[in-house]
Scaffold this motif. Structure first.
Motif, PDB file in Angstrom:
ATOM      1  N   PHE A  64       0.815  -1.122   0.104  1.00  0.00           N
ATOM      2  CA  PHE A  64       0.108   0.075  -0.188  1.00  0.00           C
ATOM      3  C   PHE A  64       0.980   1.243   0.045  1.00  0.00           C
ATOM      4  CE2 PHE A  64      -2.170  -3.559   2.018  1.00  0.00           C
ATOM      5  CZ  PHE A  64      -3.135  -3.349   1.156  1.00  0.00           C
ATOM      6  N   PRO A  65       0.741   2.147  -0.951  1.00  0.00           N
ATOM      7  CA  PRO A  65       1.418   3.531  -0.968  1.00  0.00           C
ATOM      8  C   PRO A  65       1.033   4.306   0.140  1.00  0.00           C
ATOM      9  CG  PRO A  65      -0.230   3.282  -2.953  1.00  0.00           C
ATOM     10  CD  PRO A  65      -0.310   2.200  -2.136  1.00  0.00           C
ATOM     11  N   VAL A  66       1.895   5.453   0.401  1.00  0.00           N
ATOM     12  CA  VAL A  66       1.383   6.449   1.437  1.00  0.00           C
ATOM     13  C   VAL A  66       0.380   7.405   1.073  1.00  0.00           C
ATOM     14  CG1 VAL A  66       2.691   8.355   2.537  1.00  0.00           C
ATOM     15  CG2 VAL A  66       4.167   6.342   2.095  1.00  0.00           C
ATOM     16  N   ASN A  67       0.203   7.879   0.040  1.00  0.00           N
ATOM     17  CA  ASN A  67      -0.896   8.465  -0.453  1.00  0.00           C
ATOM     18  C   ASN A  67      -1.174   9.886   0.597  1.00  0.00           C
ATOM     19  OD1 ASN A  67      -1.710   7.175  -2.711  1.00  0.00           O
ATOM     20  ND2 ASN A  67      -2.877   5.762  -1.537  1.00  0.00           N
ATOM     21  N   PRO A  68      -0.315  10.710   0.689  1.00  0.00           N
ATOM     22  CA  PRO A  68      -0.403  11.796   1.532  1.00  0.00           C
ATOM     23  C   PRO A  68      -1.609  12.800   1.195  1.00  0.00           C
ATOM     24  CG  PRO A  68       1.461  12.227   0.004  1.00  0.00           C
ATOM     25  CD  PRO A  68       0.945  10.987  -0.385  1.00  0.00           C
ATOM     26  N   PRO A  69      -2.086  13.188   2.306  1.00  0.00           N
ATOM     27  CA  PRO A  69      -3.182  14.158   2.023  1.00  0.00           C
ATOM     28  C   PRO A  69      -2.447  15.482   1.683  1.00  0.00           C
ATOM     29  CG  PRO A  69      -2.698  13.959   4.460  1.00  0.00           C
ATOM     30  CD  PRO A  69      -1.730  13.073   3.961  1.00  0.00           C
ATOM     31  N   VAL A  70      -3.356  16.195   1.025  1.00  0.00           N
ATOM     32  CA  VAL A  70      -2.972  17.492   0.726  1.00  0.00           C
ATOM     33  C   VAL A  70      -2.611  18.609   1.707  1.00  0.00           C
ATOM     34  CG1 VAL A  70      -3.544  19.523  -0.960  1.00  0.00           C
ATOM     35  CG2 VAL A  70      -4.187  17.303  -1.659  1.00  0.00           C
ATOM     36  N   ARG A  75      -0.961  16.237   7.134  1.00  0.00           N
ATOM     37  CA  ARG A  75       0.410  15.486   7.095  1.00  0.00           C
ATOM     38  C   ARG A  75       1.077  15.286   8.342  1.00  0.00           C
ATOM     39  NH1 ARG A  75       3.572  18.234   2.661  1.00  0.00           N
ATOM     40  NH2 ARG A  75       1.839  19.852   2.654  1.00  0.00           N
ATOM     41  N   ILE A  76       1.152  16.717   8.979  1.00  0.00           N
ATOM     42  CA  ILE A  76       1.606  16.693  10.291  1.00  0.00           C
ATOM     43  C   ILE A  76       0.822  15.572  11.257  1.00  0.00           C
ATOM     44  CG2 ILE A  76       2.119  18.275  12.432  1.00  0.00           C
ATOM     45  CD1 ILE A  76       2.710  20.504  10.522  1.00  0.00           C
ATOM     46  N   GLU A  77      -0.446  15.466  11.210  1.00  0.00           N
ATOM     47  CA  GLU A  77      -1.196  14.844  11.838  1.00  0.00           C
ATOM     48  C   GLU A  77      -0.701  13.409  11.712  1.00  0.00           C
ATOM     49  OE1 GLU A  77      -5.665  13.209  13.223  1.00  0.00           O
ATOM     50  OE2 GLU A  77      -5.474  15.183  11.933  1.00  0.00           O
ATOM     51  N   ARG A  78      -0.308  12.957  10.791  1.00  0.00           N
ATOM     52  CA  ARG A  78       0.123  11.471  10.269  1.00  0.00           C
ATOM     53  C   ARG A  78       1.480  11.413  10.723  1.00  0.00           C
ATOM     54  NH1 ARG A  78      -2.779   9.637   4.716  1.00  0.00           N
ATOM     55  NH2 ARG A  78      -4.929  10.326   5.500  1.00  0.00           N
ATOM     56  N   LEU A  79       2.206  12.117  10.741  1.00  0.00           N
ATOM     57  CA  LEU A  79       3.812  12.290  11.438  1.00  0.00           C
ATOM     58  C   LEU A  79       3.612  12.069  12.796  1.00  0.00           C
ATOM     59  CD1 LEU A  79       6.672  12.433  10.948  1.00  0.00           C
ATOM     60  CD2 LEU A  79       6.659  14.873  11.715  1.00  0.00           C
ATOM     61  N   ILE A 103       9.210   7.728   5.532  1.00  0.00           N
ATOM     62  CA  ILE A 103       7.692   7.669   5.244  1.00  0.00           C
ATOM     63  C   ILE A 103       7.603   9.535   5.355  1.00  0.00           C
ATOM     64  CG2 ILE A 103       5.543   7.520   6.357  1.00  0.00           C
ATOM     65  CD1 ILE A 103       6.487   4.759   7.248  1.00  0.00           C
ATOM     66  N   ALA A 104       8.324  10.047   6.176  1.00  0.00           N
ATOM     67  CA  ALA A 104       8.113  11.588   6.528  1.00  0.00           C
ATOM     68  C   ALA A 104       8.310  12.276   4.898  1.00  0.00           C
ATOM     69  CB  ALA A 104       8.979  12.078   7.199  1.00  0.00           C
ATOM     70  N   VAL A 105       9.460  11.804   3.952  1.00  0.00           N
ATOM     71  CA  VAL A 105       9.688  12.157   2.720  1.00  0.00           C
ATOM     72  C   VAL A 105       8.405  11.744   2.097  1.00  0.00           C
ATOM     73  CG1 VAL A 105      11.019  12.133   0.672  1.00  0.00           C
ATOM     74  CG2 VAL A 105      12.150  12.170   2.969  1.00  0.00           C
ATOM     75  N   GLY A 106       7.730  10.527   2.198  1.00  0.00           N
ATOM     76  CA  GLY A 106       6.666  10.267   1.357  1.00  0.00           C
ATOM     77  C   GLY A 106       5.473  11.143   1.773  1.00  0.00           C
ATOM     78  N   LEU A 107       5.392  11.936   2.854  1.00  0.00           N
ATOM     79  CA  LEU A 107       4.185  12.763   3.316  1.00  0.00           C
ATOM     80  C   LEU A 107       4.571  14.066   2.831  1.00  0.00           C
ATOM     81  CD1 LEU A 107       3.705  11.391   6.963  1.00  0.00           C
ATOM     82  CD2 LEU A 107       2.049  11.397   5.104  1.00  0.00           C
ATOM     83  N   HIS A 108       5.645  14.067   1.963  1.00  0.00           N
ATOM     84  CA  HIS A 108       6.072  15.433   1.395  1.00  0.00           C
ATOM     85  C   HIS A 108       6.804  16.478   2.224  1.00  0.00           C
ATOM     86  CE1 HIS A 108       3.740  14.819  -2.631  1.00  0.00           C
ATOM     87  NE2 HIS A 108       3.231  14.011  -1.887  1.00  0.00           N
ATOM     88  N   VAL A 117      12.950  16.889  11.060  1.00  0.00           N
ATOM     89  CA  VAL A 117      11.521  17.243  11.260  1.00  0.00           C
ATOM     90  C   VAL A 117      11.128  15.980  12.383  1.00  0.00           C
ATOM     91  CG1 VAL A 117       9.155  16.884  10.334  1.00  0.00           C
ATOM     92  CG2 VAL A 117      10.551  18.496   9.348  1.00  0.00           C
ATOM     93  N   CYS A 118      11.678  14.709  11.839  1.00  0.00           N
ATOM     94  CA  CYS A 118      11.671  13.374  12.732  1.00  0.00           C
ATOM     95  C   CYS A 118      12.253  13.618  13.924  1.00  0.00           C
ATOM     96  CB  CYS A 118      12.037  12.380  11.802  1.00  0.00           C
ATOM     97  SG  CYS A 118      11.010  11.951  10.372  1.00  0.00           S
TER      98      CYS A 118
END
Length: 144
Positions: A64-70, A75-79, A103-108, A117-118
C-alpha cells in the motif's frame, strides 16, 4: 453491490496508505508488541479500516502506497501518529526511526528537512506534547 462499494474513495485510500505506514513502523523491529497492537486497533477504528482490511494490511503493509493528504496539517497529524507508534512498545529502534524518515519524505516533507522534522517529532512525543503543540513545533522546525 453498488459501484461505490467496488472502489475506495480518495480519502479512504489515504487512510489505508497511512494505516499501512503505521503498520510498517510497528513491524520494523520484526514483531508487533501488545502496545503496538492496541495502537493499531485504535488507529484502524479512527481511520475507518474494516476488520478485513486490517488483516490484509497488517499481513502485507508494503503493498500500500503512502498517499499523503494535500493538507499540511493532516500530513503533520500523520507524522504525529507515526511517531506515537514508534514509542508504543516503549522503545525506539533505529530501524523504526529510519523508516519514519522515509515515510516523512513520502508525506512530502523535504529530504533536506526530514531528519530534522523527525528528530523534533520524536522529542515532542517523548515529552508528551498534544497534537496542537506538536503541529506548531513541527511547523516552526520545517518552515516551508
Amino acid at each position: 453491490m453498488s459501484i461505490s462499494d467496488l472502489y475506495s474513495s480518495g480519502k479512504h485510500k489515504q487512510e489505508i496508505g497511512h494505516f499501512a505506514s503505521v503498520v510498517k513502523i510497528a513491524k520494523a523491529d520484526g514483531k508487533i508488541s501488545e502496545g503496538e497492537e492496541k495502537l493499531l486497533l485504535r488507529a484502524a477504528k479512527k481511520l475507518n479500516i474494516s476488520l478485513e482490511e486490517f488483516k490484509i494490511i497488517t499481513a502485507n503493509p508494503e503493498k500500500f502506497p503512502v498517499n499523503p493528504p494535500v493538507s499540511y496539517d493532516e500530513r503533520i497529524e500523520r507524522l504525529f501518529r507515526l511517531t506515537k507508534m514508534i514509542f508504543a512498545d516503549e522503545e525506539a529502534e533505529l530501524v523504526e526511526v529510519k523508516l519514519m524518515r522515509k515515510i516523512a519524505v513520502g508525506l512530502h516533507f523535504s529530504t533536506e528537512n526530514a531528519e530534522k522534522v523527525c528528530d523534533e517529532a520524536i522529542h515532542l512525543v517523548l515529552n508528551d506534547n498534544d497534537l496542537e503543540s506538536f503541529t506548531e513545533a513541527i511547523k516552526a522546525v520545517n518552515k516551508i
